[in-house]
Design an enzyme around this catalytic site. Structure first.
Site, PDB file in Angstrom:
ATOM      1  N   ARG A  87      21.124 -58.714 -29.665  1.00 49.46           N
ATOM      2  CA  ARG A  87      19.657 -58.635 -29.621  1.00 49.46           C
ATOM      3  C   ARG A  87      19.138 -57.663 -30.682  1.00 49.46           C
ATOM      4  O   ARG A  87      18.100 -57.895 -31.299  1.00 49.46           O
ATOM      5  CB  ARG A  87      19.157 -58.179 -28.244  1.00 49.46           C
ATOM      6  CG  ARG A  87      19.396 -59.163 -27.114  1.00 49.46           C
ATOM      7  CD  ARG A  87      18.519 -60.415 -27.166  1.00 49.46           C
ATOM      8  NE  ARG A  87      18.942 -61.493 -28.001  1.00 49.46           N
ATOM      9  CZ  ARG A  87      19.865 -62.417 -27.740  1.00 49.46           C
ATOM     10  NH1 ARG A  87      20.542 -62.389 -26.621  1.00 49.46           N
ATOM     11  NH2 ARG A  87      20.118 -63.383 -28.588  1.00 49.46           N
ATOM     12  N   GLU A  90      19.324 -59.433 -33.884  1.00 53.41           N
ATOM     13  CA  GLU A  90      18.234 -60.404 -33.914  1.00 53.41           C
ATOM     14  C   GLU A  90      16.892 -59.714 -34.184  1.00 53.41           C
ATOM     15  O   GLU A  90      16.076 -60.213 -34.969  1.00 53.41           O
ATOM     16  CB  GLU A  90      18.183 -61.139 -32.573  1.00 53.41           C
ATOM     17  CG  GLU A  90      17.125 -62.206 -32.484  1.00 53.41           C
ATOM     18  CD  GLU A  90      17.147 -62.890 -31.130  1.00 53.41           C
ATOM     19  OE1 GLU A  90      17.113 -64.130 -31.128  1.00 53.41           O
ATOM     20  OE2 GLU A  90      17.190 -62.195 -30.088  1.00 53.41           O
ATOM     21  N   SER A 113      16.769 -41.990 -42.690  1.00 54.67           N
ATOM     22  CA  SER A 113      18.129 -41.487 -42.560  1.00 54.67           C
ATOM     23  C   SER A 113      18.750 -41.890 -41.231  1.00 54.67           C
ATOM     24  O   SER A 113      18.099 -41.862 -40.189  1.00 54.67           O
ATOM     25  CB  SER A 113      18.131 -39.961 -42.668  1.00 54.67           C
ATOM     26  OG  SER A 113      19.434 -39.449 -42.445  1.00 54.67           O
TER      27      SER A 113
END
EC number: 4.2.1.104
Length: 146
Positions: A87, A90, A113
């Protein structure tokens, strides 16, 4: 993906002791996500942190050496297969460039960073189903011009 033996040992010891990563925060003085990263060898511990962790988990002192070694960054396949981890992949596939554009509008040309960085995971109660709230905070690093 195979989980390293040391990770399996640490996770089993934590389970056997009935501890959560949040429980270990007080012992080590580090955030639960950072402690979980130690377990998966994505971060390293100081000598003192390793001693405290090994003691809290009831493990042999030989694990101190492994916990203080330089970590191996990046675990698993490039495209993750674990549903929860996928997920996040995605999310970056869908929102990565939009997030980048918004960051650049606010900060300029640079990066966030992942070294000077914190990540918090919270549980938010919601009548439609509990929600996961993840807050990432990374220092902005502008690209150097030369």
């Amino acid at each position: 993906m195979s989980i390293p033996e040391i990770t399996q040992t640490l996770l089993q010891a934590k389970k056997d002791k009935g501890l959560s990563f949040a429980d270990l925060e007080a012992t080590l003085g580090r955030d639960e996500v950072c402690i979980a990263a130690l377990f998966y060898r994505q971060a390293s511990a100081s000598e003192e942190e390793a001693k405290l962790l090994v003691e809290a988990l009831g493990l042999d002192s030989s694990y101190i050496k492994h916990l203080t070694e330089y970590p191996v960054k990046g675990l698993g396949p490039v495209v993750p297969t674990d549903p929860l981890i996928y997920r996040f992949y995605e999310i970056m596939q869908v929102y990565g460039f939009p997030i980048k554009e918004v960051i650049q509008e606010k900060f300029g040309d640079g990066i966030m960073s992942a070294i000077d960085f914190t990540l918090d995971v919270e549980k938010e109660a919601d009548p439609k189903g509990d929600r996961v709230k993840i807050t990432m905070s990374g220092k902005f690093l502008p690209y150097k011009k030369w």
